[in-house]
Design an enzyme around this catalytic site. Structure first.
Site, PDB file in Angstrom:
ATOM      1  N   HIS A   1     -11.305 -40.445  48.193  1.00 13.93           N
ATOM      2  CA  HIS A   1     -11.627 -39.081  47.218  1.00 13.93           C
ATOM      3  C   HIS A   1     -12.983 -40.010  47.056  1.00 13.93           C
ATOM      4  CE1 HIS A   1      -8.219 -37.903  48.032  1.00 13.93           C
ATOM      5  NE2 HIS A   1      -8.075 -36.700  48.289  1.00 13.93           N
TER       6      HIS A   1
ATOM      7  N   ASP B   1     -21.842 -31.810  51.042  1.00 11.24           N
ATOM      8  CA  ASP B   1     -21.363 -31.902  49.299  1.00 11.24           C
ATOM      9  C   ASP B   1     -20.147 -31.295  48.550  1.00 11.24           C
ATOM     10  OD1 ASP B   1     -24.246 -30.249  47.642  1.00 11.24           O
ATOM     11  OD2 ASP B   1     -23.810 -32.318  47.481  1.00 11.24           O
TER      12      ASP B   1
ATOM     13  N   GLY C   1       6.161 -40.271  48.957  1.00 14.91           N
ATOM     14  CA  GLY C   1       4.916 -41.101  49.035  1.00 14.91           C
ATOM     15  C   GLY C   1       4.922 -41.474  47.337  1.00 14.91           C
TER      16      GLY C   1
ATOM     17  N   GLY D   1       2.053 -44.163  46.535  1.00 12.35           N
ATOM     18  CA  GLY D   1       0.183 -44.058  46.122  1.00 12.35           C
ATOM     19  C   GLY D   1       0.226 -43.642  45.131  1.00 12.35           C
ATOM     20  N   LEU D   2      -0.651 -43.296  44.754  1.00  8.02           N
ATOM     21  CA  LEU D   2      -1.867 -42.847  43.915  1.00  8.02           C
ATOM     22  C   LEU D   2      -0.870 -42.390  42.602  1.00  8.02           C
ATOM     23  CD1 LEU D   2      -4.654 -42.669  41.826  1.00  8.02           C
ATOM     24  CD2 LEU D   2      -5.151 -40.624  42.858  1.00  8.02           C
ATOM     25  N   VAL D   3      -0.166 -41.173  43.254  1.00  8.68           N
ATOM     26  CA  VAL D   3       0.388 -40.027  42.332  1.00  8.68           C
ATOM     27  C   VAL D   3       1.982 -41.221  41.761  1.00  8.68           C
ATOM     28  CG1 VAL D   3       1.468 -37.787  41.471  1.00  8.68           C
ATOM     29  CG2 VAL D   3      -0.606 -38.243  42.630  1.00  8.68           C
ATOM     30  N   GLY D   4       2.626 -41.300  42.866  1.00  5.00           N
ATOM     31  CA  GLY D   4       3.612 -42.636  42.954  1.00  5.00           C
ATOM     32  C   GLY D   4       3.679 -43.243  41.985  1.00  5.00           C
TER      33      GLY D   4
ATOM     34  N   TYR E   1      -5.624 -29.563  56.001  1.00  7.32           N
ATOM     35  CA  TYR E   1      -5.143 -29.855  54.693  1.00  7.32           C
ATOM     36  C   TYR E   1      -4.611 -29.160  53.838  1.00  7.32           C
ATOM     37  CZ  TYR E   1      -4.239 -32.420  50.248  1.00  7.32           C
ATOM     38  OH  TYR E   1      -3.866 -32.515  49.231  1.00  7.32           O
TER      39      TYR E   1
HETATM   40  P1  NAP Z   1      -1.832 -41.062  48.343  1.00  6.71           P
HETATM   41  O1  NAP Z   1      -2.267 -42.067  47.471  1.00  6.71           O
HETATM   42  O2  NAP Z   1      -2.917 -41.406  49.653  1.00  6.71           O
HETATM   43  O3  NAP Z   1      -0.520 -41.643  49.076  1.00  6.71           O
HETATM   44  C1  NAP Z   1      -0.076 -40.868  49.945  1.00  6.71           C
HETATM   45  C2  NAP Z   1       1.182 -41.529  49.948  1.00  6.71           C
HETATM   46  O4  NAP Z   1       2.253 -40.927  51.017  1.00  6.71           O
HETATM   47  C3  NAP Z   1       1.708 -42.374  49.873  1.00  6.71           C
HETATM   48  O5  NAP Z   1       2.911 -43.261  49.309  1.00  6.71           O
HETATM   49  C4  NAP Z   1       2.565 -42.773  51.778  1.00  6.71           C
HETATM   50  O6  NAP Z   1       3.054 -44.090  51.835  1.00  6.71           O
HETATM   51  C5  NAP Z   1       2.726 -41.876  51.592  1.00  6.71           C
HETATM   52  N1  NAP Z   1       2.385 -41.173  53.444  1.00  6.71           N
HETATM   53  C6  NAP Z   1       2.036 -40.444  54.314  1.00  6.71           C
HETATM   54  N2  NAP Z   1       2.376 -40.288  54.990  1.00  6.71           N
HETATM   55  C7  NAP Z   1       3.556 -40.589  55.316  1.00  6.71           C
HETATM   56  C8  NAP Z   1       4.639 -40.586  56.852  1.00  6.71           C
HETATM   57  N3  NAP Z   1       3.928 -40.200  57.573  1.00  6.71           N
HETATM   58  N4  NAP Z   1       5.643 -40.548  56.036  1.00  6.71           N
HETATM   59  C9  NAP Z   1       5.897 -41.575  54.301  1.00  6.71           C
HETATM   60  N5  NAP Z   1       5.094 -41.580  54.057  1.00  6.71           N
HETATM   61  C10 NAP Z   1       4.304 -41.155  54.256  1.00  6.71           C
HETATM   62  O7  NAP Z   1      -2.104 -39.774  48.042  1.00  6.71           O
HETATM   63  P2  NAP Z   1      -1.937 -39.349  46.442  1.00  6.71           P
HETATM   64  O8  NAP Z   1      -3.279 -39.475  46.026  1.00  6.71           O
HETATM   65  O9  NAP Z   1      -1.044 -40.069  45.621  1.00  6.71           O
HETATM   66  O10 NAP Z   1      -1.243 -38.235  46.886  1.00  6.71           O
HETATM   67  C11 NAP Z   1       0.041 -37.604  46.022  1.00  6.71           C
HETATM   68  C12 NAP Z   1       0.404 -36.383  46.336  1.00  6.71           C
HETATM   69  O11 NAP Z   1      -0.613 -35.715  45.276  1.00  6.71           O
HETATM   70  C13 NAP Z   1       0.050 -35.862  47.876  1.00  6.71           C
HETATM   71  O12 NAP Z   1       0.886 -34.799  48.383  1.00  6.71           O
HETATM   72  C14 NAP Z   1      -1.655 -35.058  47.754  1.00  6.71           C
HETATM   73  O13 NAP Z   1      -1.763 -33.893  48.861  1.00  6.71           O
HETATM   74  C15 NAP Z   1      -1.564 -35.189  46.484  1.00  6.71           C
HETATM   75  N6  NAP Z   1      -2.808 -34.101  45.748  1.00  6.71           N
HETATM   76  C16 NAP Z   1      -3.711 -35.153  45.339  1.00  6.71           C
HETATM   77  C17 NAP Z   1      -5.005 -34.891  44.888  1.00  6.71           C
HETATM   78  C18 NAP Z   1      -5.771 -36.353  45.168  1.00  6.71           C
HETATM   79  O14 NAP Z   1      -6.732 -36.429  43.990  1.00  6.71           O
HETATM   80  N7  NAP Z   1      -5.723 -37.378  45.473  1.00  6.71           N
HETATM   81  C19 NAP Z   1      -5.200 -34.133  44.423  1.00  6.71           C
HETATM   82  C20 NAP Z   1      -4.737 -33.144  44.995  1.00  6.71           C
HETATM   83  C21 NAP Z   1      -2.988 -32.966  44.908  1.00  6.71           C
HETATM   84  P3  NAP Z   1       2.071 -45.508  51.995  1.00  6.71           P
HETATM   85  O15 NAP Z   1       1.790 -46.562  51.420  1.00  6.71           O
HETATM   86  O16 NAP Z   1       3.232 -46.358  52.835  1.00  6.71           O
HETATM   87  O17 NAP Z   1       0.991 -45.066  53.406  1.00  6.71           O
HETATM   88  O1  GFB Z   2     -12.726 -36.135  45.858  1.00  6.67           O
HETATM   89  P1  GFB Z   2     -13.420 -35.732  47.302  1.00  6.67           P
HETATM   90  O2  GFB Z   2     -14.075 -36.989  48.325  1.00  6.67           O
HETATM   91  O3  GFB Z   2     -13.432 -34.246  47.837  1.00  6.67           O
HETATM   92  O4  GFB Z   2     -15.053 -35.739  46.865  1.00  6.67           O
HETATM   93  P2  GFB Z   2     -12.837 -33.030  47.287  1.00  6.67           P
HETATM   94  C1  GFB Z   2     -16.955 -35.196  47.568  1.00  6.67           C
HETATM   95  C2  GFB Z   2     -18.239 -34.593  46.720  1.00  6.67           C
HETATM   96  O5  GFB Z   2     -18.223 -35.819  45.885  1.00  6.67           O
HETATM   97  C3  GFB Z   2     -18.804 -34.129  47.177  1.00  6.67           C
HETATM   98  C4  GFB Z   2     -19.222 -36.086  46.512  1.00  6.67           C
HETATM   99  O6  GFB Z   2     -19.711 -33.516  46.720  1.00  6.67           O
HETATM  100  C5  GFB Z   2     -19.769 -35.156  48.075  1.00  6.67           C
HETATM  101  O7  GFB Z   2     -20.827 -35.484  48.407  1.00  6.67           O
HETATM  102  N1  GFB Z   2     -19.465 -38.500  46.780  1.00  6.67           N
HETATM  103  C6  GFB Z   2     -20.600 -38.664  45.961  1.00  6.67           C
HETATM  104  C7  GFB Z   2     -18.641 -38.825  47.887  1.00  6.67           C
HETATM  105  N2  GFB Z   2     -20.631 -39.634  46.730  1.00  6.67           N
HETATM  106  C8  GFB Z   2     -18.838 -39.908  47.366  1.00  6.67           C
HETATM  107  C9  GFB Z   2     -18.681 -40.962  47.866  1.00  6.67           C
HETATM  108  O8  GFB Z   2     -18.297 -42.038  48.391  1.00  6.67           O
HETATM  109  N3  GFB Z   2     -16.967 -40.453  48.689  1.00  6.67           N
HETATM  110  C10 GFB Z   2     -16.852 -39.815  48.606  1.00  6.67           C
HETATM  111  N4  GFB Z   2     -15.378 -38.822  49.081  1.00  6.67           N
HETATM  112  N5  GFB Z   2     -17.680 -38.099  47.981  1.00  6.67           N
HETATM  113  C11 GFB Z   2     -11.225 -32.506  48.318  1.00  6.67           C
HETATM  114  C12 GFB Z   2     -10.685 -32.267  49.781  1.00  6.67           C
HETATM  115  O9  GFB Z   2     -12.498 -32.170  48.119  1.00  6.67           O
HETATM  116  O10 GFB Z   2     -10.277 -32.883  47.146  1.00  6.67           O
HETATM  117  C13 GFB Z   2      -9.222 -33.257  50.112  1.00  6.67           C
HETATM  118  O11 GFB Z   2     -11.127 -32.535  50.491  1.00  6.67           O
HETATM  119  C14 GFB Z   2      -8.587 -33.100  48.910  1.00  6.67           C
HETATM  120  O12 GFB Z   2      -8.328 -32.295  50.965  1.00  6.67           O
HETATM  121  C15 GFB Z   2      -9.459 -33.705  47.226  1.00  6.67           C
HETATM  122  O13 GFB Z   2      -7.695 -31.520  47.976  1.00  6.67           O
HETATM  123  C16 GFB Z   2      -8.377 -33.581  46.366  1.00  6.67           C
HETATM  124  O14 GFB Z   2     -13.368 -32.491  45.735  1.00  6.67           O
HETATM  125  O15 GFB Z   2     -14.368 -32.027  48.092  1.00  6.67           O
END
Ligand code: NAP
Ligand code: GFB
Length: 321
Positions: free
Chosen positions: A185, A277, A12, A15-18, A142
């Site tokens: 998100h 929400d 990964g 991606g964002l974190v990577g 998830y």
């Molecule tokens: P992201 O930006 O969507 O990146 C996802 C990464 O996983 C990308 O590098 C993607 O590769 C790779 N990937 C997806 N499907 C794959 C597959 N089938 N085989 C190989 N690689 C695959 O996600 P992120 O936000 O960086 O998340 C990274 C980790 O943090 C995840 O485990 C996520 O659950 C966790 N996390 C994220 C958040 C958040 O708010 N973003 C919050 C809590 C935890 P490609 O770019 O090639 O598709």
């Molecule tokens: O980041 P988000 O999509 O996911 O935030 P969660 C959702 C909240 O933001 C809801 C509001 O209250 C939405 O109504 N929101 C407002 C929007 N405008 C927007 C918009 O344009 N797009 C989106 N996406 N939301 C996720 C989990 O929950 O948290 C995932 O479902 C993941 O599994 C992620 O773990 C970190 O924070 O609600």
């Protein structure tokens, strides 16, 4: 990590974190560190496929793994694809951890999320509560798949003595996020859509939902620093929450206002309450982190939002939209 040479594979990694971890590693002077870092995306191997996973590990022979790869998305994407989120993440996680075991990877740090905790809970949430009841209905697929990482880590530790652990970040945002309209998100969604509104001269900007839900947000570059600390200094199999303080929790409305401020958008924010929400709150405690890493300072939220908006405006053409 001991003085001997290490090969750290980041699944990964595109991606964002990577990419935040990659930025940090490039900033760190690697001199004197016997560390080779490899950042992989799905083009390097589809980790849902066991053979491709094995081939990736055969190619790189990592000594350490930061396992980030997952099907990831915001609230609306989860609501529409719970089965896919469950099956894809179950396959990825089982394949990656099995490969780490068969190749005797010295340490694995995987990634859960504060959204996987029980929806009916007491607050603040802490690390002991992961399995104490069903997650919110919007993202059960998830959530259960992520919880199984913790189950796998315990199993590999008890049966084989493996140091496979996990971190539990709150919501993450920053440069190089996923800005697609379908799966993003809230913060990347608002950042992208407000850029559209600025370009179109829209008089109003729609925030989905009521704006009332509460979230903790961590800047991706801060999370990256914490990931490196966990990799190098945290050796328990028990998960650890990586989140800003409870007092840093903000409403979605405050997030929208901060993004409006960062853009200098002059239009009016309107709220589409016909849209979900999601969870009202998922307030998590970072007490364990603070007890182990006492002097960590988080980037102030408004500053991180400004940096994120600046990155997107300057890099929209290469962003994942
Ligand atoms: P992201 O930006 O969507 O990146 C996802 C990464 O996983 C990308 O590098 C993607 O590769 C790779 N990937 C997806 N499907 C794959 C597959 N089938 N085989 C190989 N690689 C695959 O996600 P992120 O936000 O960086 O998340 C990274 C980790 O943090 C995840 O485990 C996520 O659950 C966790 N996390 C994220 C958040 C958040 O708010 N973003 C919050 C809590 C935890 P490609 O770019 O090639 O598709
Ligand atoms: O980041 P988000 O999509 O996911 O935030 P969660 C959702 C909240 O933001 C809801 C509001 O209250 C939405 O109504 N929101 C407002 C929007 N405008 C927007 C918009 O344009 N797009 C989106 N996406 N939301 C996720 C989990 O929950 O948290 C995932 O479902 C993941 O599994 C992620 O773990 C970190 O924070 O609600």
């Amino acid at each position: 990590m001991s003085g001997e040479s290490s090969i750290i594979l980041v699944t990964g990694g595109s991606g964002l974190v990577g990419q935040a971890i990659k930025t940090l590693i490039e900033q760190e002077k690697q001199e004197g560190k016997n560390e080779t870092w490899i950042f992989c995306g799905s083009k390097d191997g589809d980790l849902r496929d066991k053979q491709q996973t094995e081939a990736l590990f055969e190619k790189h022979r990592p000594t350490h793994v930061i396992h980030l790869a997952a099907m990831v998305g915001g609230l609306f994407h989860n609501m529409a694809h719970n089965l896919d989120f469950f099956r894809e993440n179950m396959a990825i996680n089982d394949n990656v951890l099995a490969a780490c075991h068969s190749r005797s990877v010295r340490k694995v740090v995987s990634c859960l999320s504060t959204c996987i905790f029980p929806d009916n809970t007491t607050y603040p949430i802490d690390e002991t509560m992961v399995h104490n009841g069903p997650p919110h209905s919007s993202n059960y697929g998830y959530s259960y798949a992520k919880r199984m990482i913790d189950v796998l880590n315990r199993g590999y530790h008890e049966q084989h003595g493996r140091t496979f652990t996990s971190v539990i970040p709150c919501n993450v945002f920053g440069p190089r996020d996923n800005y697609s309209l379908q799966s993003s998100h809230v913060i990347p969604a608002l950042v992208r859509r407000m850029d559209d509104a600025m370009r179109n001269g829209d008089a109003t900007f729609t925030v989905l939902g009521s704006g009332k839900p509460l979230r903790q947000f961590i800047y991706s570059l801060d999370l990256a620093k914490l990931f490196l600390w966990v990799l190098r200094s945290y050796d328990s199999v028990e998960p650890i929450i990586l989140s800003v303080d409870e007092s840093d929790e903000v409403t979605i409305s405050a997030v929208a206002e901060a993004i409006k401020e960062a853009y200098g958008y002059q239009g009016t924010l309107v709220y589409d309450t016909s849209k979900a929400d999601g969870q009202y709150k998922k307030t998590a405690s970072n007490r364990k982190l603070r007890s182990l890493y006492k002097d960590f300072t988080f980037t102030p939220f408004e500053e991180a939002i400004r940096d994120t908006v600046k990155w997107f405006r300057e890099n929209r053409e290469i962003a994942r939209t």
